[in-house]
Scaffold this motif. Structure first.
Motif, short mmCIF file in Angstrom:
data_model
loop_
_atom_site.label_atom_id
_atom_site.label_comp_id
_atom_site.label_asym_id
_atom_site.label_seq_id
_atom_site.Cartn_x
_atom_site.Cartn_y
_atom_site.Cartn_z
N UNK A 9 22.55 -45.81 -6.06
CA UNK A 9 22.92 -45.59 -4.66
C UNK A 9 22.28 -46.63 -3.75
N UNK A 10 21.71 -47.68 -4.36
CA UNK A 10 21.22 -48.80 -3.55
C UNK A 10 21.30 -50.07 -4.39
N UNK A 11 21.17 -51.21 -3.73
CA UNK A 11 21.27 -52.48 -4.45
C UNK A 11 19.99 -52.80 -5.21
N UNK A 12 18.91 -52.05 -4.94
CA UNK A 12 17.69 -52.27 -5.73
C UNK A 12 17.21 -50.94 -6.28
N UNK A 13 17.92 -50.42 -7.27
CA UNK A 13 17.65 -49.06 -7.75
C UNK A 13 16.37 -48.93 -8.55
N UNK A 14 15.93 -47.69 -8.63
CA UNK A 14 14.81 -47.33 -9.49
C UNK A 14 15.42 -46.90 -10.83
N UNK A 15 15.16 -47.68 -11.87
CA UNK A 15 15.79 -47.42 -13.17
C UNK A 15 14.95 -46.51 -14.07
N UNK A 16 13.89 -45.92 -13.52
CA UNK A 16 12.92 -45.25 -14.42
C UNK A 16 13.52 -44.06 -15.18
N UNK A 17 14.59 -43.44 -14.64
CA UNK A 17 15.16 -42.30 -15.35
C UNK A 17 16.38 -42.71 -16.19
N UNK A 18 16.65 -44.01 -16.29
CA UNK A 18 17.82 -44.50 -17.00
C UNK A 18 17.43 -44.89 -18.43
N UNK A 19 18.41 -45.06 -19.28
CA UNK A 19 18.06 -45.50 -20.64
C UNK A 19 17.47 -46.91 -20.60
#
Ligand code: NAG
Ligand code: NAG
Ligand code: NAG
Ligand code: NAG
Ligand code: NAG
Length: 539
Positions: free
Chosen positions: A145-155
């Motif tokens: 939901x932003x151009x600099x996402x927080x990927x910590x919960x992603x694979x």
């Protein structure tokens, strides 16, 4: 990643079909958005508004409970929307991920649609019915939901595994492969599929997913990544891969993704685009464009018989939104089923749903009461003929030829099946006819499988469709080629060799739809005894 014990267990318990491209060639696919296909018993049937972009309550279990509706229309496979875990944050500018395409951690299942056991039960039920399961997978990108996402919960947790942000410039292949889908409100960060960690984690993931759930084929969303990613990925999956590559009528832009250097199959956007331009009412009525695509496809693709032919999907406006006259759909659908390629029908097309683009094209199916509409019956008949020919002849390997084009229609031939289609629409036209030169001898008895009317080939092999009752499609085949099919009163094959399966499929399709009793098709459409032709009626 899945534990190692589970895939072994499922291999032991159920036959891994792991279907190949060759096995998929004869299939016919019904595409389902899991959230929108069917509700559990007792749920509120009036509550789904596609404009609200939120969950309506369909699950893997409710698909399993309603497979008769799909199988009775002669489909031999389903494609279901993605099954893996989606974005779980606050509602986005475009609503909730009810469609399943907004990936976060693909290593987990999306528990909105059921449990691992539910998905396994769906797979097992399909296999019991001799049907295949195709699962939609999204590898190209995740959702943010932003151009600099927080990927910590992603694979993939490290931003170095993604391409840096840039908006896609369509038509620029590098940009299509590297830049981000979506927009600034809901960006879809693009995985760097050249990164060795990404390649190996995706490979392990897909291998486990396919084994664990006994998946027979993959539909790959946004397949425009660098194409040499695919052979390794699909080898790990060990099943048929059909990719989505957007494109208009330009075959080259799509065909480069089919072949040993990339994917088994691609969705046939060029044919779709040509079908719209030929059959949309009102529309350009460009039959030349359609004839050109059918002819050019033969040399430009490595295998036209594996392409996915469609009229609708979750991204496009419904056919009935583009073209209200239902005959335009029946004629275009006839081409999809009777030309080279695997027919793909998006749920609700048989109910003449008419929503526009996303999200209005994701209507709930239940308000239709799963009625056996005319379009449903037409699909059943088309599938019945195709399933029969696929089983008993080399029809699938025979290339389609355009026999005739006219300003308002065309005649095509694949194997011994001649389809005459038109874009004149429902109103009857007395003067209009399409004459088609066939390779058959004069007087050869032919059956129009859509009306069961008998035709006879005229002198010099001519047949002619007349439209005094409106622009309906015509599909004729030498009557003796129907022996064993159960179609139009032809005897069914004996059951000894096939355990009765052919009989079951054929008779369920014909009992749900008798074309002879359909008001639309009781219309006469006949071979005229103009000076060229002899006229015979056998029934
Ligand atoms: C195509 O896209 C790439 C990647 O964004 C960009 O570097 C390149 O300049 C673009 N080419 C053209 C001709 O615009
Ligand atoms: C029909 O399509 C062909 C492409 O095959 C194009 O060259 C032609 O201009 C189109 N004709 C019309 C009237 O749009
Ligand atoms: C096409 O879809 C749009 C959006 O759903 C709708 O407003 C319009 O009425 C539809 N048109 C037809 C002909 O169904
Ligand atoms: C077409 O011809 C039939 C009889 O041959 C006639 O009854 C009908 O009115 C004609 N329709 C039109 C649209 O001319
Ligand atoms: C085609 O053959 C397959 C495999 O023998 C069988 O399962 C299927 O029911 C047959 N279908 C038809 C329409 O004959």
């Amino acid at each position: 990643m899945f534990s190692l014990a589970l895939p072994l267990l499922s291999l032991y318990l159920s036959p891994a079909l792991a279907a190949t491209a060759e096995q998929w060639r004869s299939r016919s696919i019904y595409q389902i958005i899991t959230d929108r296909f069917a509700l559990p018993q007792g749920a509120d049937l009036n509550a789904c508004d596609p404009g609200k972009q939120t969950w309506c309550g369909g699950t893997w279990n409710t698909i399993r409970e309603n497979l008769d509706y799909v199988q009775n229309a002669g489909f031999t496979a389903i494609w279901i929307s993605p099954v893996n875990q989606n974005y779980e944050g606050p509602r986005s500018a475009y609503g909730d991920p009810y469609h399943g395409y907004w990936m976060a951690d693909v290593s987990k299942l999306n528990d909105r649609f059921g449990t691992a056991d539910d998905l396994k039960a769906l797979s097992a039920e399909l296999h019991k019915r001799d049907m295949y399961l195709m699962v939609d997978v999204v590898v190209n990108n995740v959702m943010a939901t932003s151009l600099s996402p927080d990927y910590s919960t992603y694979m993939f947790k490290d931003s170095s595994m993604y391409h840096p942000y840039c908006p896609i410039q369509w038509g620029n292949t590098t940009s299509e492969q590297h830049c981000w889908l979506g927009d600034e409100k809901v960006p879809l960060p693009d995985l760097d599929t050249t990164n060795p960690t990404v390649i190996s984690q995706y490979g392990d993931w897909i291998q486990d997913l396919v084994k664990e759930y006994d998946i027979d084929g993959l539909r790959i969303d946004g397949a425009h990544v660098q194409m040499d990613f695919w052979p390794g990925f699909c080898a790990k999956a060990g099943v048929f891969c059909m990719g989505e590559v957007f494109g208009g009528i330009d075959i080259d832009a799509v065909s480069m993704y089919q072949g040993p250097q990339s994917l088994d199959s691609v969705l046939n956007y060029p044919l779709y685009t040509a079908l719209v331009s030929a059959f949309q009412i009102p529309g350009p009525g460009n039959m030349t464009a359609l004839a050109d695509v059918i002819e050019a496809s033969k040399s430009k693709y490595t295998d036209t018989g594996l392409l996915g032919n469609f009229l609708e999907n979750q991204d496009l406006p419904r056919w009935h939104n583009l073209s209200v006259d239902p005959q335009s759909m029946y004629n275009a659908m006839t081409v999809n089923f009777m030309t080279d390629g695997i027919p793909v029908v998006y749920y609700g097309q048989e109910q003449l749903f008419s929503g526009g683009g996303d999200p209005y094209n994701r209507e709930a199916l239940w308000p239709s009461s799963y009625e056996k509409t005319y379009a449903y019956g037409l699909m059943s008949t088309l599938n019945q003929l195709r399933n029969f020919l696929a089983n008993t002849t080399d029809w699938l390997k025979q290339e389609t030829n355009v026999l005739t084009t006219s300003p308002y229609g065309m005649g095509i031939m694949k194997g011994s099946v001649i389809s005459i289609v038109t874009n004149i629409g429902s109103p009857p036209q007395n003067g209009t006819h399409i004459a088609v030169a066939t390779p058959f001898d004069p007087s050869t008895p032919m059956t129009n499988i859509l009306t069961c009317q008998q035709w006879a080939v005229g002198s010099q092999g001519m047949v002619e469709a007349q439209y005094t009752a409106g622009g309906v499609p015509v599909i004729i085949i030498p009557s003796d080629h129907l022996a064993g099919s159960g179609i139009c009163g032809a005897a069914l094959a004996t059951t000894a060799a096939n355990g009765g399966k052919a009989d079951k499929l054929s008779s369920s399709a014909s009992s749900s739809f008798d074309p002879r009793q359909s008001p639309l098709l009781s219309i006469t459409l006949h071979v005229l005894s103009c000076s060229l032709m002899a006229l015979f009626f056998f029934v």
